[in-house]
Design a protein around this motif. Structure first.
Motif, PDB file in Angstrom:
ATOM      1  N   GLY A 194      95.083  17.752  12.917  1.00  0.00           N
ATOM      2  CA  GLY A 194      94.911  16.764  13.978  1.00  0.00           C
ATOM      3  C   GLY A 194      93.444  16.542  14.276  1.00  0.00           C
ATOM      4  N   ALA A 195      93.151  15.397  14.796  1.00  0.00           N
ATOM      5  CA  ALA A 195      91.774  15.035  15.117  1.00  0.00           C
ATOM      6  C   ALA A 195      91.207  15.960  16.178  1.00  0.00           C
ATOM      7  N   ARG A 196      89.892  16.063  16.172  1.00  0.00           N
ATOM      8  CA  ARG A 196      89.164  16.766  17.214  1.00  0.00           C
ATOM      9  C   ARG A 196      88.183  15.771  17.817  1.00  0.00           C
ATOM     10  N   LEU A 197      87.916  15.904  19.105  1.00  0.00           N
ATOM     11  CA  LEU A 197      86.919  15.071  19.771  1.00  0.00           C
ATOM     12  C   LEU A 197      85.775  15.955  20.237  1.00  0.00           C
ATOM     13  N   ALA A 198      84.602  15.356  20.379  1.00  0.00           N
ATOM     14  CA  ALA A 198      83.462  16.059  20.974  1.00  0.00           C
ATOM     15  C   ALA A 198      82.789  15.136  21.963  1.00  0.00           C
ATOM     16  N   VAL A 199      82.279  15.744  23.024  1.00  0.00           N
ATOM     17  CA  VAL A 199      81.642  15.019  24.104  1.00  0.00           C
ATOM     18  C   VAL A 199      80.254  15.599  24.326  1.00  0.00           C
ATOM     19  N   ASP A 200      79.255  14.731  24.347  1.00  0.00           N
ATOM     20  CA  ASP A 200      77.898  15.114  24.731  1.00  0.00           C
ATOM     21  C   ASP A 200      77.683  14.561  26.130  1.00  0.00           C
ATOM     22  N   VAL A 201      77.609  15.439  27.122  1.00  0.00           N
ATOM     23  CA  VAL A 201      77.532  15.039  28.524  1.00  0.00           C
ATOM     24  C   VAL A 201      76.082  14.866  28.945  1.00  0.00           C
ATOM     25  N   GLY A 202      75.782  13.690  29.451  1.00  0.00           N
ATOM     26  CA  GLY A 202      74.474  13.438  30.032  1.00  0.00           C
ATOM     27  C   GLY A 202      74.635  12.969  31.462  1.00  0.00           C
ATOM     28  N   VAL A 237      89.402  19.117  22.438  1.00  0.00           N
ATOM     29  CA  VAL A 237      88.219  18.366  22.844  1.00  0.00           C
ATOM     30  C   VAL A 237      87.106  19.390  23.032  1.00  0.00           C
ATOM     31  N   TYR A 238      86.025  19.208  22.303  1.00  0.00           N
ATOM     32  CA  TYR A 238      84.855  20.069  22.439  1.00  0.00           C
ATOM     33  C   TYR A 238      83.850  19.377  23.351  1.00  0.00           C
ATOM     34  N   VAL A 239      83.331  20.123  24.315  1.00  0.00           N
ATOM     35  CA  VAL A 239      82.297  19.614  25.213  1.00  0.00           C
ATOM     36  C   VAL A 239      81.053  20.450  24.985  1.00  0.00           C
ATOM     37  N   GLY A 240      79.933  19.769  24.754  1.00  0.00           N
ATOM     38  CA  GLY A 240      78.677  20.480  24.510  1.00  0.00           C
ATOM     39  C   GLY A 240      78.185  21.199  25.750  1.00  0.00           C
ATOM     40  N   LEU A 241      77.758  22.434  25.572  1.00  0.00           N
ATOM     41  CA  LEU A 241      77.209  23.247  26.660  1.00  0.00           C
ATOM     42  C   LEU A 241      75.711  23.410  26.412  1.00  0.00           C
ATOM     43  N   PRO A 242      74.887  22.730  27.209  1.00  0.00           N
ATOM     44  CA  PRO A 242      73.429  22.752  26.966  1.00  0.00           C
ATOM     45  C   PRO A 242      72.769  24.017  27.523  1.00  0.00           C
ATOM     46  N   ARG A 243      72.658  25.006  26.684  1.00  0.00           N
ATOM     47  CA  ARG A 243      71.980  26.247  27.065  1.00  0.00           C
ATOM     48  C   ARG A 243      70.480  26.108  26.804  1.00  0.00           C
TER      49      ARG A 243
END
Length: 178
Positions: free
Chosen positions: A19-27, A78-84
């Motif tokens: 199945g598809a995966r999504l990713a989100v880059d949150v700004g 759904v992957y969400v980027g964690l800006p460390r």
């Protein structure tokens, strides 16, 4: 796992479900969205969303769009980027991403949401766009998508290497107690 029930075929003992995966880059102003093919091999850009910061909306429009994309594509995660920070510590941006991921998790449930380390994804996206000949002023419209692609491709590579979903699961109930 931290209380997030797996989807059928998505527990840690079984091979990852197709199945598809999504990713989100949150700004703070824009949100980049990327998706994979159903086999989780290649990440591609989807769109850049305006961040909906209005108060009082039951579901902000950007998160509603992410949920619609997850449903349309039959997303498995759904992957969400964690800006460390480079040191690995977390600052205000990471806390904002955690809060955003929590809201995404509540809206897309039962699809799991995972936070993945996104150190340097935006820098890498700018470098890739510059290398492709895209002028700096034109980066803004696509850099968030490019960063989401980098986040997703990194997560896909980690999935293949470990055989489990990458990153840290987000509890859709908001319960972060051990």
């Amino acid at each position: 796992m931290t209380g997030v029930p797996p989807l059928p075929g998505d527990d840690e003992r079984a091979p990852l479900a197709r199945g598809a995966r999504l990713a989100v880059d949150v700004g703070s102003v824009r949100v980049g969205l990327a998706a994979s093919d159903p086999d989780g091999l290649v990440a591609t850009p989807v769109e850049t969303l305006a961040r909906d910061t209005r108060t009082g909306a039951a579901v902000p429009s950007d998160i509603a769009r992410i949920a619609a994309e997850a449903e349309e594509r039959g997303a498995r995660v759904v992957y969400v980027g964690l800006p460390r920070h480079l040191s690995g510590s977390e600052g205000a941006a990471a806390q904002g991403a955690r809060a955003y991921a929590g809201l995404v998790a509540r809206v897309v449930a039962p699809v799991p949401v995972h936070l993945v380390d996104e150190r340097m994804s935006t820098v890498s996206a700018h470098q890739a766009l510059h290398a492709s000949g895209r002028a700096g002023k034109k980066h803004r419209s696509v850099v968030d998508q490019a960063a989401a692609v980098i986040i997703l491709q990194s997560a896909l590579d980690a999935e293949r290497g470990a055989g489990v979903r990458a990153g840290e699961p987000v509890d859709p109930t908001g319960d972060h107690r051990p």
